[in-house]
Enzyme design. Structure first.
Site, mmCIF file in Angstrom:
data_model
loop_
_atom_site.group_PDB
_atom_site.id
_atom_site.type_symbol
_atom_site.label_atom_id
_atom_site.label_comp_id
_atom_site.label_asym_id
_atom_site.label_seq_id
_atom_site.Cartn_x
_atom_site.Cartn_y
_atom_site.Cartn_z
ATOM 1 N N ILE A 97 29.851 85.750 36.878
ATOM 2 C CA ILE A 97 29.762 85.889 38.328
ATOM 3 C C ILE A 97 31.019 86.623 38.712
ATOM 4 C CG2 ILE A 97 30.179 84.678 40.485
ATOM 5 C CD1 ILE A 97 28.201 82.677 39.816
ATOM 6 N N ASP A 98 30.881 87.694 39.433
ATOM 7 C CA ASP A 98 32.050 88.430 39.877
ATOM 8 C C ASP A 98 32.092 88.324 41.386
ATOM 9 O OD1 ASP A 98 34.102 90.080 40.426
ATOM 10 O OD2 ASP A 98 33.369 91.763 39.267
ATOM 11 N N SER A 99 32.976 87.485 41.873
ATOM 12 C CA SER A 99 32.996 87.190 43.301
ATOM 13 C C SER A 99 33.598 88.313 44.119
ATOM 14 C CB SER A 99 33.777 85.897 43.553
ATOM 15 O OG SER A 99 35.114 86.076 43.131
ATOM 16 N N THR A 104 26.714 90.312 44.260
ATOM 17 C CA THR A 104 26.613 89.425 43.107
ATOM 18 C C THR A 104 25.374 88.596 43.330
ATOM 19 O OG1 THR A 104 28.987 89.319 42.721
ATOM 20 C CG2 THR A 104 27.672 87.519 41.843
#
Length: 178
Positions: A97-99, A104
């Site tokens: 997960i790339d916040s 996303t």
């Protein structure tokens, strides 16, 4: 000629909006959804996108740094099967997960769990904004009291990342506005 493209997105569908990169699931990818696209391809060294990268070698690899000092790296690819032809994007390796990305995606069940946990903790009445895509919209306290936002963190490969004020956006004028 300039063409502006604005994809349809709805915050209640599980995405978080942050920066200017487009991310999608790319090979190699472990524990990913099934994928098979005849219109996906990595970009060749001769492509203008690869030529524009600050690299001494022709591997079409990129590195992108975020404002907080973190970064991502991967390879450039193109997708030709959408209504907008020749979309180039970065395929980051091993992102869970790339916040900090533009989009996303969380599977609906995962998004529902995160949204419900947040709603349970914020302890404010919700406002129905489903038509605008704002599924987690809250009514401000009528007494003007300060809202206590719950702590938010994400565990990524055993590392606990504090997301407080980094991945949560507040738009008080949008909630409840027609």
């Amino acid at each position: 000629q300039t063409v502006q493209v604005e994809p349809p997105y709805y915050a209640g569908d599980g995405e978080y909006l942050m920066v200017d990169l487009i991310w999608t699931q790319c090979e190699p990818c472990t524990q990913c959804f099934s994928q098979d696209s005849s219109s996906f391809s990595t970009l060749p060294c001769e492509s203008q996108y690869c030529q524009d990268l600050p690299s001494e070698t022709c591997d079409c690899q990129y590195t992108y740094g975020y404002g907080d000092g973190s970064s991502t790296q991967g390879y450039m690819a193109x997708e030709d099967g959408s209504s907008v032809p020749n979309i180039a994007f970065g395929c980051g390796d091993n992102l869970q997960i790339d916040s900090g990305t533009t989009l996303t995606y969380l599977p609906q069940d995962a998004y529902n769990a995160v949204a419900q946990a947040f709603t349970d903790q914020i302890n404010l009445p919700t406002v129905d904004e489903s038509s605008s895509g704002l599924s987690t919209c809250f009514q401000e306290p009528s007494d003007g009291s300060t809202v206590q936002v719950p702590e938010i963190s994400m565990q990524d490969g055993g590392v606990l990342n504090d997301l407080q004020n980094l991945a949560v956006s507040f738009f008080p004028t949008q909630c409840g506005a027609s």
